[in-house]
Design a protein around this motif. Structure first.
Motif, PDB file in Angstrom:
ATOM      1  N   TYR A 230       0.764  -1.132   0.105  1.00  0.00           N
ATOM      2  CA  TYR A 230      -0.090  -0.143   0.088  1.00  0.00           C
ATOM      3  C   TYR A 230       0.915   1.235  -0.037  1.00  0.00           C
ATOM      4  O   TYR A 230       1.859   1.180   0.501  1.00  0.00           O
ATOM      5  N   ASP A 231       0.464   2.270  -0.688  1.00  0.00           N
ATOM      6  CA  ASP A 231       0.948   3.581  -0.548  1.00  0.00           C
ATOM      7  C   ASP A 231       0.141   4.745  -0.574  1.00  0.00           C
ATOM      8  O   ASP A 231      -0.765   4.727  -1.535  1.00  0.00           O
ATOM      9  N   SER A 232       0.526   5.814  -0.481  1.00  0.00           N
ATOM     10  CA  SER A 232      -0.223   7.114  -0.577  1.00  0.00           C
ATOM     11  C   SER A 232       0.801   8.452  -0.709  1.00  0.00           C
ATOM     12  O   SER A 232       1.786   8.364  -0.087  1.00  0.00           O
ATOM     13  N   HIS A 233       0.479   9.389  -1.541  1.00  0.00           N
ATOM     14  CA  HIS A 233       1.313  10.502  -1.782  1.00  0.00           C
ATOM     15  C   HIS A 233       0.192  11.509  -1.760  1.00  0.00           C
ATOM     16  O   HIS A 233      -0.747  11.513  -2.470  1.00  0.00           O
ATOM     17  N   ARG A 234       0.689  12.772  -1.267  1.00  0.00           N
ATOM     18  CA  ARG A 234      -0.039  13.862  -1.445  1.00  0.00           C
ATOM     19  C   ARG A 234       0.042  14.636  -2.737  1.00  0.00           C
ATOM     20  O   ARG A 234       1.162  14.589  -3.149  1.00  0.00           O
ATOM     21  N   ILE A 264       4.063   2.588  -8.263  1.00  0.00           N
ATOM     22  CA  ILE A 264       5.072   1.546  -8.271  1.00  0.00           C
ATOM     23  C   ILE A 264       5.423   1.241  -6.785  1.00  0.00           C
ATOM     24  O   ILE A 264       5.997   0.078  -6.743  1.00  0.00           O
ATOM     25  N   HIS A 265       5.439   2.162  -5.752  1.00  0.00           N
ATOM     26  CA  HIS A 265       5.908   1.942  -4.517  1.00  0.00           C
ATOM     27  C   HIS A 265       5.062   0.881  -3.739  1.00  0.00           C
ATOM     28  O   HIS A 265       5.506  -0.219  -3.125  1.00  0.00           O
ATOM     29  N   ALA A 266       3.635   0.938  -4.057  1.00  0.00           N
ATOM     30  CA  ALA A 266       2.833  -0.283  -3.571  1.00  0.00           C
ATOM     31  C   ALA A 266       3.313  -1.460  -4.159  1.00  0.00           C
ATOM     32  O   ALA A 266       3.351  -2.658  -3.473  1.00  0.00           O
TER      33      ALA A 266
HETATM   34 MG    MG Z   1       5.907   6.244  -1.558  1.00  0.00          MG
END
Ligand code: MG
Length: 382
Positions: A230-234, A264-266
């Motif tokens: 899982y990932d999230s960005h502002r 890609i981070h997830a």
């Molecule tokens: Mg990230």
């Protein structure tokens, strides 16, 4: 080999060596047809006793080769019409469908791909009398195998030029290198050895028996493992919006130490999860200036190497992006292409979905983007 019969027809378990190869290629859905190039005298035998007897439907043609291996390659590229051609030695029976798929995915992306494995021993060159001249830098050397995969026009041009100039190389990639087209090296398998001596066949029999025993104990394949990410960005002004390696036109982009590619981070965390490799923050810390502004695809390529070092192969990837605006559906094929090329994974094994959050929460208020991913990997041994 010291036997009367050529080694590709010798038995390995229940099947001749060459039939192992043909069954492996037949199992790859992207392989539409197989062209067999054999010595002229063997053509009738191969048609009836190999192709006919073992029901190998994807083998469309059996043609006569030439004097040298390269002459046979030339005959093959002249007879071939598909966009992508994979060349494989009939005496490498331990290649896997996943390896063939990886070579094809690489050729679609880069045009020319060879498979190879790292050199473990120190390599020195010697003069004619046996005196050491030089110790070569092992880190950059590869032992090259087949499969090798190419766009047909690249390989055909290379073969025609070599034939015109009377040049003979030891593999197909060497001919392509001479034309100035770059060849990409991808990871092969240590077990994908060429059956050269009777001991090689003994080893291959042992390997197949061992794998048969392992598969007999309940599992139909090597064990699989699953990881989630899982990932999230502002979302902020003055940043590019990059998702799945695709630069998407949008007034705002994702804030992050790297390019902020949440998808890609997830995926990276899902892969690391599946192989027990920790997480992205531990591997590529925010505090390290080396990763400032780096493309997340570069990080993914490193994680791909790590997966292989731990002796896993990726079986499937599934991911979901949560973003309110813009609509991402048109960009998904390009995202899949980037992932396929970076991971050398067949595009058919990658699934990406995009959805809004119905106006709710941080995604709904367009404050940020989130992504989930699930990776399935399989132990692949050596
Ligand atoms: Mg990230």
């Amino acid at each position: 080999m010291g036997t009367a019969r050529p080694k590709q027809y010798l038995p390995l378990g229940d099947l001749p060596v060459i039939v192992h190869v043909l069954k492996t290629f037949s199992r790859v859905s992207a392989v539409t047809e197989i062209l067999l190039v054999v010595p002229r005298a063997d053509v009738p035998h191969v048609r009836s006793e190999i192709v006919g007897r073992y029901g190998l439907g994807k083998v469309r043609r059996v043609i006569a080769g030439g004097r040298e291996r390269q002459d046979s390659g030339l005959a093959a590229v002249r007879a071939e019409t598909t966009d992508i051609v994979v060349i494989h030695d009939a005496v490498r029976p331990l290649a896997t469908p996943a390896l063939v798929e990886a070579a094809i995915a690489g050729a679609v992306c880069w045009g020319a791909v060879a498979t190879g494995i790292p050199v473990r021993d120190t390599v020195k060159s010697t003069d004619a009398e046996g005196w050491v001249e030089e110790t070569l830098p092992r880190e950059r050397l590869c032992l090259v195998q087949t499969p090798q995969a190419f766009r047909l026009e690249i390989l055909r041009r290379a073969h025609e030029r070599a034939a015109a100039e009377g040049f003979y190389g030891t593999d197909d990639a060497a001919l392509v290198e001479r034309t100035g087209t770059r060849v990409r090296m991808i990871s092969g398998l240590a077990r994908n050895i060429k059956m050269t001596t009777p001991e090689d066949l003994d080893w291959a029999r042992w390997f197949l028996e061992k794998r048969g025993r392992e598969m007999g104990e309940g599992a139909t394949e090597m064990p699989e493992r699953v990881g989630c990410g899982y990932d999230s960005h502002r979302l902020v002004a003055d940043r590019r919006l990059i998702l799945g390696g695709v630069d998407i036109p949008h007034p705002r982009g994702l804030l992050g130490h790297s390019d902020g590619d949440a998808l890609i981070h997830a995926v990276i965390d899902a892969l690391l999860g599946a192989v027990g490799g920790g997480d992205i923050g531990r591997l590529f810390p925010d505090s390290d200036p080396a990763y400032r502004g780096v493309s997340s695809l570069t990080l993914l390529a490193r994680v791909c190497s790590l997966v292989k070092e731990k002796r896993f192969e990726v079986v499937h990837l599934d991911a979901t992006i949560l973003m309110e605006k813009p609509k991402l559906a048109v960009h998904i094929p390009a995202m899949i292409e980037h992932l396929s090329a970076t991971l050398c994974l067949d595009a058919g094994r990658i699934n990406i979905k995009a959805k809004t959050n119905e106006g709710m929460g941080f995604v709904g208020r367009e404050e940020g983007v989130a992504a989930f991913a699930v990776a399935t990997v399989r132990e692949c041994g050596r």
